[in-house]
Write an enzyme that holds these catalytic residues in place. Sequence first.
Site, PDB file in Angstrom:
ATOM      1  N   CYS A   1       0.848  -1.191   0.000  1.00 24.57           N
ATOM      2  CA  CYS A   1       0.000   0.000   0.000  1.00 24.57           C
ATOM      3  C   CYS A   1       0.884   1.242   0.000  1.00 24.57           C
ATOM      4  O   CYS A   1       1.729   1.408   0.871  1.00 24.57           O
ATOM      5  CB  CYS A   1      -0.896  -0.015   1.241  1.00 24.57           C
ATOM      6  SG  CYS A   1      -1.674   1.569   1.590  1.00 24.57           S
TER       7      CYS A   1
ATOM      8  N   CYS B   1      -3.262   7.627  -1.916  1.00 26.28           N
ATOM      9  CA  CYS B   1      -4.568   7.742  -2.601  1.00 26.28           C
ATOM     10  C   CYS B   1      -5.657   8.314  -1.693  1.00 26.28           C
ATOM     11  O   CYS B   1      -6.608   8.931  -2.176  1.00 26.28           O
ATOM     12  CB  CYS B   1      -5.017   6.379  -3.099  1.00 26.28           C
ATOM     13  SG  CYS B   1      -3.702   5.194  -3.256  1.00 26.28           S
TER      14      CYS B   1
ATOM     15  N   THR C   1      -4.429   5.326   7.248  1.00 30.54           N
ATOM     16  CA  THR C   1      -3.353   4.914   6.338  1.00 30.54           C
ATOM     17  C   THR C   1      -2.383   6.061   6.082  1.00 30.54           C
ATOM     18  O   THR C   1      -2.798   7.150   5.687  1.00 30.54           O
ATOM     19  CB  THR C   1      -3.973   4.452   5.004  1.00 30.54           C
ATOM     20  OG1 THR C   1      -4.826   3.343   5.263  1.00 30.54           O
ATOM     21  CG2 THR C   1      -2.917   4.038   4.000  1.00 30.54           C
TER      22      THR C   1
ATOM     23  N   GLU D   1      -0.827   1.896   9.195  1.00 36.25           N
ATOM     24  CA  GLU D   1      -2.035   2.544   9.706  1.00 36.25           C
ATOM     25  C   GLU D   1      -1.756   3.036  11.128  1.00 36.25           C
ATOM     26  O   GLU D   1      -0.913   2.461  11.826  1.00 36.25           O
ATOM     27  CB  GLU D   1      -3.221   1.572   9.729  1.00 36.25           C
ATOM     28  CG  GLU D   1      -4.038   1.545   8.453  1.00 36.25           C
ATOM     29  CD  GLU D   1      -3.358   0.810   7.305  1.00 36.25           C
ATOM     30  OE1 GLU D   1      -2.549  -0.100   7.588  1.00 36.25           O
ATOM     31  OE2 GLU D   1      -3.605   1.138   6.131  1.00 36.25           O
TER      32      GLU D   1
ATOM     33  N   HIS E   1     -12.719   5.888  -3.149  1.00 40.32           N
ATOM     34  CA  HIS E   1     -11.751   4.952  -2.566  1.00 40.32           C
ATOM     35  C   HIS E   1     -12.068   3.509  -2.976  1.00 40.32           C
ATOM     36  O   HIS E   1     -11.163   2.685  -3.090  1.00 40.32           O
ATOM     37  CB  HIS E   1     -11.701   5.112  -1.047  1.00 40.32           C
ATOM     38  CG  HIS E   1     -10.343   4.782  -0.487  1.00 40.32           C
ATOM     39  ND1 HIS E   1      -9.181   5.295  -1.010  1.00 40.32           N
ATOM     40  CD2 HIS E   1      -9.963   3.956   0.514  1.00 40.32           C
ATOM     41  CE1 HIS E   1      -8.147   4.806  -0.353  1.00 40.32           C
ATOM     42  NE2 HIS E   1      -8.584   3.980   0.580  1.00 40.32           N
TER      43      HIS E   1
ATOM     44  N   TYR F   1      -9.346   0.795  -5.202  1.00 40.56           N
ATOM     45  CA  TYR F   1      -8.964  -0.595  -4.944  1.00 40.56           C
ATOM     46  C   TYR F   1      -8.934  -1.433  -6.213  1.00 40.56           C
ATOM     47  O   TYR F   1      -8.238  -2.447  -6.269  1.00 40.56           O
ATOM     48  CB  TYR F   1      -9.927  -1.222  -3.915  1.00 40.56           C
ATOM     49  CG  TYR F   1      -9.601  -0.846  -2.480  1.00 40.56           C
ATOM     50  CD1 TYR F   1      -9.078   0.395  -2.179  1.00 40.56           C
ATOM     51  CD2 TYR F   1      -9.815  -1.739  -1.439  1.00 40.56           C
ATOM     52  CE1 TYR F   1      -8.779   0.741  -0.878  1.00 40.56           C
ATOM     53  CE2 TYR F   1      -9.525  -1.404  -0.129  1.00 40.56           C
ATOM     54  CZ  TYR F   1      -9.007  -0.158   0.145  1.00 40.56           C
ATOM     55  OH  TYR F   1      -8.705   0.180   1.433  1.00 40.56           O
TER      56      TYR F   1
ATOM     57  N   CYS G   1      -5.062  -0.451  -7.125  1.00 35.66           N
ATOM     58  CA  CYS G   1      -3.923  -0.851  -6.276  1.00 35.66           C
ATOM     59  C   CYS G   1      -3.923  -2.350  -5.999  1.00 35.66           C
ATOM     60  O   CYS G   1      -2.888  -2.996  -6.016  1.00 35.66           O
ATOM     61  CB  CYS G   1      -3.900  -0.047  -4.984  1.00 35.66           C
ATOM     62  SG  CYS G   1      -5.040  -0.593  -3.697  1.00 35.66           S
TER      63      CYS G   1
ATOM     64  N   GLU H   1      -7.166  -5.530   4.354  1.00 36.09           N
ATOM     65  CA  GLU H   1      -7.668  -4.244   3.882  1.00 36.09           C
ATOM     66  C   GLU H   1      -8.637  -4.421   2.718  1.00 36.09           C
ATOM     67  O   GLU H   1      -9.526  -3.600   2.505  1.00 36.09           O
ATOM     68  CB  GLU H   1      -6.536  -3.306   3.497  1.00 36.09           C
ATOM     69  CG  GLU H   1      -7.052  -1.877   3.482  1.00 36.09           C
ATOM     70  CD  GLU H   1      -6.054  -0.865   3.026  1.00 36.09           C
ATOM     71  OE1 GLU H   1      -5.205  -1.211   2.200  1.00 36.09           O
ATOM     72  OE2 GLU H   1      -6.152   0.276   3.477  1.00 36.09           O
TER      73      GLU H   1
HETATM   74 FE1  SF4 Z   1      -3.331   1.867   0.001  1.00 37.26          FE
HETATM   75 FE2  SF4 Z   1      -4.744   1.008  -2.080  1.00 37.26          FE
HETATM   76 FE3  SF4 Z   1      -5.891   2.554  -0.210  1.00 37.26          FE
HETATM   77 FE4  SF4 Z   1      -4.052   3.523  -1.938  1.00 37.26          FE
HETATM   78  S1  SF4 Z   1      -6.112   2.748  -2.441  1.00 37.26           S
HETATM   79  S2  SF4 Z   1      -4.181   3.937   0.242  1.00 37.26           S
HETATM   80  S3  SF4 Z   1      -2.670   1.784  -2.114  1.00 37.26           S
HETATM   81  S4  SF4 Z   1      -5.063   0.474   0.056  1.00 37.26           S
HETATM   82 FE    FE Z   2      -7.302   1.801   2.195  1.00 39.40          FE
END
Ligand code: SF4
Ligand code: FE
Length: 482
Positions: free
Chosen positions: A98, A102, A189, A256, A291, A295, A298, A446
Amino acid sequence: MISKEQYIESLRKMNFDLYVLGEKVDNAVDNPIIRPSLNSIAATYEVAEDEQYADLMTATSSLTGKKINRFTHLHQNPEDLVKKVKMLRLLGQKTGSCFQRCVGMDAANAVFSTTFETDEAYGTDYHQRFIKFWTYIQDNDFVVDGAMTDPKGDRSKSPSAQEDPDLYLRVVERREDGVVVRGCKIHQTGMVNSHEVLVMPTVAMRPADKDYAISFAVPADSEGILLIYGRQSCDTRKLEKDADIDLGNQEFGGHETIVYFNDVFVPNERIFMDGETDFAGMMVERFAGYHRQSYGGCKAGVGDVLIGATALAVEYAGAEKASHVKDKIIEMNHLNETLYSCGLACSGAGKNTKAGNCLVDLLLANVCKQNVTRFPYEITRLAEDLAGGLMVTMPSEQDYNNPKLRPIIEKYLKGVASVSTEDRMRILRLIENITLGAAAVGYRTESMHGAGSPQAQRIMISRQVNMNEKKQLAKNIAHIKN
Ligand code: SF4
Ligand code: FE
């Protein structure tokens, strides 16, 4: 835009009140537990400097016309949303973890459009305040932590009905020049690698929850903010002398924290919602939508690394030609590409908000995240199936470095003759890292709870689908008049 080195140096100036494993940490930048997570965000700067990725990693600011890092961009059209997902997949591939940045981008896009519509309804000036704040972020190429999740206490009670009034972050004092806030944001995060924190409410609210309908931004090391670093599986391996193989991923990680706001002052110009309870739900929904889209990028990127590692583990054991092995790798790819497809789909179907930035299709973004709560688990199961039990029974790096034990390990843990035992150990440790080690926070659990637990998406899916329209379609074809 600033360089990776400038970013790291800028973090040295932060003055966090931070605790890791029960101890106060003054130098977060060089702390071995934290450093891999810092390296992941640093990659968002480094990759942006690479010309071959300029189209994905950079954008033209809608606020200033300047070239900016896409992580600070306000998306202007569906194409921008698609590029965002592609950028996140790229970063997942490069870091295998991660990269944290983002959350602030997603928060900014949600606050930008919500403040516009709040102002329209109430004649407030939140939108201009936010534009000023975000221009400052773009100009400095800062990292912003988007903070949404409150502890929530008794889930059957609203924020203002909790026995302990601090279980949702709230305004405890109003002054001429600003407000004082108290409460906690948890699961935050990347907070220790951030310059600023952008706070939003965590649920839709009723008029009685007025003091809880608060959105604002302050420097991440503001007076009164205390951080408690989240524990990760296998985290103390990073403290072992010369740790390398056993880390699986030496360079990158995520983190986190619990962020405690112990009566933190927020000046008026940094407040973007204060008491407009009827707009809390809009802010929450939009942030969650962005968000959930993220995902699809990522997780697919980290999935690429995991699939690659699994294919190598199989080759190192000489099992790559077995038909069931080939089929399981195909299945892993099918699931991974499905996640990516959802990320692209909700982006391509995005529409512009009244404020002018582009919002993902909320139904498809929720479908995306619902799949993310499942498919990485199946990909993980298949990775563990193909990697074999050695991934969790292998001796430590220290054993491997012991001259008496090394020849035994070399000889008996070897697979195909052409690959060293050390390389085999490295790839198995990487699979361990992603599926149940330090990076599993970002890939596995996550995937379940990040950006909202599965039920939250199901509620949104039920709200977004038009059931009456579907019924009418059926009636039309079946010739039912009423
Ligand atoms: Fe982390 Fe993915 Fe959330 Fe970005 S979108 S903060 S990489 S878990
Ligand atoms: Fe996240």
